[in-house]
Design a protein around this motif. Structure first.
Motif, PDB file in Angstrom:
ATOM      1  N   VAL A  41       5.402  25.306   3.637  1.00 32.03           N
ATOM      2  CA  VAL A  41       5.282  24.108   2.799  1.00 32.03           C
ATOM      3  C   VAL A  41       6.073  22.960   3.404  1.00 32.03           C
ATOM      4  N   ARG A  42       7.265  23.248   3.875  1.00 34.30           N
ATOM      5  CA  ARG A  42       8.105  22.218   4.505  1.00 34.30           C
ATOM      6  C   ARG A  42       7.394  21.595   5.708  1.00 34.30           C
ATOM      7  N   GLN A  43       6.797  22.441   6.548  1.00 32.51           N
ATOM      8  CA  GLN A  43       6.118  21.946   7.744  1.00 32.51           C
ATOM      9  C   GLN A  43       4.935  21.049   7.388  1.00 32.51           C
ATOM     10  N   LEU A  44       4.179  21.422   6.368  1.00 33.73           N
ATOM     11  CA  LEU A  44       3.038  20.594   5.975  1.00 33.73           C
ATOM     12  C   LEU A  44       3.509  19.255   5.417  1.00 33.73           C
ATOM     13  N   HIS A  45       4.567  19.257   4.619  1.00 30.69           N
ATOM     14  CA  HIS A  45       5.166  17.990   4.164  1.00 30.69           C
ATOM     15  C   HIS A  45       5.518  17.122   5.372  1.00 30.69           C
ATOM     16  N   ARG A  46       6.159  17.718   6.367  1.00 28.98           N
ATOM     17  CA  ARG A  46       6.588  16.945   7.543  1.00 28.98           C
ATOM     18  C   ARG A  46       5.401  16.353   8.302  1.00 28.98           C
ATOM     19  N   GLU A  47       4.320  17.108   8.379  1.00 30.41           N
ATOM     20  CA  GLU A  47       3.148  16.601   9.086  1.00 30.41           C
ATOM     21  C   GLU A  47       2.527  15.424   8.350  1.00 30.41           C
ATOM     22  N   PHE A  48       2.497  15.478   7.019  1.00 36.02           N
ATOM     23  CA  PHE A  48       1.969  14.345   6.256  1.00 36.02           C
ATOM     24  C   PHE A  48       2.916  13.145   6.343  1.00 36.02           C
ATOM     25  N   LEU A  49       4.215  13.381   6.316  1.00 39.58           N
ATOM     26  CA  LEU A  49       5.182  12.294   6.463  1.00 39.58           C
ATOM     27  C   LEU A  49       4.993  11.604   7.813  1.00 39.58           C
ATOM     28  N   ARG A  50       4.869  12.396   8.863  1.00 37.92           N
ATOM     29  CA  ARG A  50       4.674  11.856  10.210  1.00 37.92           C
ATOM     30  C   ARG A  50       3.347  11.095  10.312  1.00 37.92           C
ATOM     31  N   ALA A  51       2.349  11.523   9.539  1.00 39.42           N
ATOM     32  CA  ALA A  51       1.038  10.874   9.558  1.00 39.42           C
ATOM     33  C   ALA A  51       1.011   9.560   8.782  1.00 39.42           C
ATOM     34  N   GLY A  52       2.050   9.294   7.989  1.00 43.31           N
ATOM     35  CA  GLY A  52       2.119   8.027   7.278  1.00 43.31           C
ATOM     36  C   GLY A  52       2.265   8.101   5.778  1.00 43.31           C
ATOM     37  N   SER A  53       2.360   9.297   5.205  1.00 44.79           N
ATOM     38  CA  SER A  53       2.485   9.421   3.750  1.00 44.79           C
ATOM     39  C   SER A  53       3.785   8.797   3.249  1.00 44.79           C
ATOM     40  N   ASN A  54       3.666   8.049   2.164  1.00 44.25           N
ATOM     41  CA  ASN A  54       4.849   7.477   1.499  1.00 44.25           C
ATOM     42  C   ASN A  54       5.308   8.315   0.326  1.00 44.25           C
ATOM     43  N   VAL A  55       4.535   9.330  -0.036  1.00 48.55           N
ATOM     44  CA  VAL A  55       4.846  10.171  -1.188  1.00 48.55           C
ATOM     45  C   VAL A  55       4.784  11.634  -0.777  1.00 48.55           C
ATOM     46  N   MET A  56       5.854  12.359  -1.072  1.00 50.66           N
ATOM     47  CA  MET A  56       5.852  13.811  -0.943  1.00 50.66           C
ATOM     48  C   MET A  56       5.634  14.375  -2.346  1.00 50.66           C
ATOM     49  N   VAL A  69       0.854  -1.179   0.000  1.00 45.51           N
ATOM     50  CA  VAL A  69       0.000   0.000   0.000  1.00 45.51           C
ATOM     51  C   VAL A  69       0.891   1.230   0.000  1.00 45.51           C
ATOM     52  N   VAL A  70       0.659   2.127  -0.946  1.00 48.49           N
ATOM     53  CA  VAL A  70       1.356   3.406  -1.000  1.00 48.49           C
ATOM     54  C   VAL A  70       0.369   4.483  -0.560  1.00 48.49           C
ATOM     55  N   ILE A  71       0.716   5.206   0.492  1.00 47.56           N
ATOM     56  CA  ILE A  71      -0.178   6.241   1.007  1.00 47.56           C
ATOM     57  C   ILE A  71       0.291   7.601   0.515  1.00 47.56           C
ATOM     58  N   GLY A  72      -0.620   8.308  -0.142  1.00 47.88           N
ATOM     59  CA  GLY A  72      -0.305   9.637  -0.644  1.00 47.88           C
ATOM     60  C   GLY A  72      -0.406  10.677   0.457  1.00 47.88           C
ATOM     61  N   ASP A  73      -0.314  11.941   0.066  1.00 48.70           N
ATOM     62  CA  ASP A  73      -0.445  13.004   1.060  1.00 48.70           C
ATOM     63  C   ASP A  73      -1.822  13.645   0.915  1.00 48.70           C
ATOM     64  N   GLY A  74      -1.981  14.881   1.381  1.00 47.21           N
ATOM     65  CA  GLY A  74      -3.293  15.514   1.374  1.00 47.21           C
ATOM     66  C   GLY A  74      -3.360  16.740   0.502  1.00 47.21           C
ATOM     67  N   GLY A  75      -4.341  17.578   0.778  1.00 47.86           N
ATOM     68  CA  GLY A  75      -4.620  18.725  -0.085  1.00 47.86           C
ATOM     69  C   GLY A  75      -3.857  19.967   0.309  1.00 47.86           C
ATOM     70  N   PHE A  76      -2.708  20.174  -0.291  1.00 50.16           N
ATOM     71  CA  PHE A  76      -1.859  21.310   0.064  1.00 50.16           C
ATOM     72  C   PHE A  76      -2.517  22.651  -0.234  1.00 50.16           C
ATOM     73  N   VAL A  77      -3.223  22.749  -1.355  1.00 45.29           N
ATOM     74  CA  VAL A  77      -3.800  24.037  -1.740  1.00 45.29           C
ATOM     75  C   VAL A  77      -4.802  24.517  -0.693  1.00 45.29           C
ATOM     76  N   PHE A  78      -5.743  23.657  -0.323  1.00 47.05           N
ATOM     77  CA  PHE A  78      -6.743  24.053   0.661  1.00 47.05           C
ATOM     78  C   PHE A  78      -6.120  24.229   2.045  1.00 47.05           C
ATOM     79  N   ALA A  79      -5.225  23.321   2.422  1.00 50.29           N
ATOM     80  CA  ALA A  79      -4.606  23.398   3.747  1.00 50.29           C
ATOM     81  C   ALA A  79      -3.805  24.690   3.903  1.00 50.29           C
ATOM     82  N   LEU A  80      -3.058  25.065   2.882  1.00 52.24           N
ATOM     83  CA  LEU A  80      -2.236  26.272   2.966  1.00 52.24           C
ATOM     84  C   LEU A  80      -3.073  27.532   2.796  1.00 52.24           C
TER      85      LEU A  80
END
Length: 392
Positions: free
Chosen positions: A45-60, A11-22
């Protein structure tokens, strides 16, 4: 690589919606929805990437949504950075954070104003090529053509991406009714695979279960045609049972009053399970998805993945952390069946449960969708206001 992981059944887990989140955080402007923040405010942008990585995202995924030159300059949007600067900065940030964990970097392109304005295939492909040149220079791991309403433009994008030799994913922002010209999801998927896409699916515009249904239709079409592909879904984090072909953009709440529609973390776990059961192995999110939503996906599929995300250290599975709460009635909620049975209230007694979509029905080829570099004028807005008032 992404194809090796998917080929092994991972299973590859993507990240979330950067446009709406930012946008909510004050770094993106609603309307143009362009990603200047990658160069203007890299720390955000860096911080949001880190939060998704910590949440389990396999793709930045690089924050390059709508980062083509024609979109950055559309309707009076003032350029503070060039498209190349934004794309380069986004690649660097994604790679920096990906290297902090076991993540891949995906460079993304999306639909263009030039296509809506009926520019030629060569002109549209040149726009994609300009973005892709940066992704190749920065050596991203794979490429995504995402957020396409018309399969024809997505095919053009896939052809440009495929020429790089990198793995290619392609997602349309469509539902079960198909693209904006009525091409069915199954036929869309077949055309994308024939154009060179290794991974096909949908993103944005519709809620998770609608997207799972749509990808299942794509999968059936590909298999019927005797072709092979991997499948992905990156839906909205909003309930959209009342949407028509255009998706949530047609809802009167778009984009500033969508919060009552947000899925709970438990509903996200249900989405992850249903996507997995449908044979989808690349599972992520788009607009409205926050890191806690991705954590829910990762937690639901922890057994299949063999790992919990780092962020689960601060989250008890199915509310078990509530066992530590001071109030006994809250401690009584520390169980899975409570949260699975819950029907959340909106707290809005005078609000309807669903809306009536605008449904203007305009798409590529309509005069109202012709784009321009100049700012929208009052004279251009006046008939739009009148048309909207008549419909409501």
């Amino acid at each position: 690589g992404v194809l090796e992981r998917l080929g092994a059944g991972e299973v590859v887990i993507g990240d979330g919606g950067f446009v709406f989140a930012l946008e909510k955080r004050g770094y993106v402007k609603a309307g143009p929805w362009t990603p200047e923040a990658a160069a203007e405010h890299p720390e955000a942008v860096r911080q949001l990437h880190r939060e998704f990585l910590r949440a389990g995202s396999n793709v930045m995924q690089t924050f390059t949504f709508y980062a083509s030159d024609d979109k950055l300059e559309n309707r009076g949007n003032k350029l503070t950075f060039t498209g190349q600067q934004i794309n380069e900065a986004a690649c660097d940030l994604a790679r920096e954070v990906a290297n902090e964990g076991d993540a891949l970097v995906a460079g993304g392109v999306s639909q263009t104003p030039s296509y809506l304005s009926c520019k030629s295939e060569d002109e549209v492909k040149k726009i994609f090529k300009k973005q892709i040149d940066v992704f190749i220079q920065k050596n991203v791991d794979f490429l995504i053509a995402e957020y396409f309403e018309h399969v024809e433009e997505a095919e053009w994008a896939v052809q440009v991406l495929k020429a790089t030799g990198k793995p290619v994913a392609a997602t349309l922002c469509i539902g079960p009714e198909g693209d904006m010209h009525g091409v069915t999801p199954g036929e869309c998927a077949v055309r994308l695979v024939k154009a060179g896409a290794d991974i096909v699916g949908v993103n944005c515009h519709f809620d998770p279960m609608t997207c799972v249904k749509t990808v299942a239709m794509m999968k059936a079409g590909v298999e019927k045609a005797g072709l092979k592909a991997h499948y992905m879904t990156q839906p909205l984090a909003y309930h959209t049972p009342d949407c028509s072909c255009q998706g949530f953009i047609d809802l009167p709440e778009f984009p500033f009053a969508l919060e009552p529609r947000i899925l709970t973390r438990w509903e996200m776990q249900h989405y992850a399970r249903e996507a997995y059961k449908a044979g989808i192995r690349y599972i992520g999110g788009c607009c409205g998805f926050e890191p806690y939503h991705i954590r829910a996906v990762a937690e639901e599929l922890a057994t299949e993945r063999g790992i919990l995300p780092e962020a689960s250290e601060k989250h008890g599975m199915w509310g078990s952390g509530l066992e530590m709460h001071t109030k006994p009635w809250v401690r009584a909620r520390a169980r899975r069946d409570y949260w699975e049975r819950l029907k959340p209230a909106s707290g809005r007694p005078l609000c309807p449960s669903m809306s009536t979509p605008d449904g203007w029905g305009v798409t590529k080829g309509h005069a109202e969708l012709m784009q321009q570099k100049e700012a929208t004028t009052a004279e251009q807005l006046r008939p739009l206001f009148q048309k909207a008032d008549c419909k409501h």
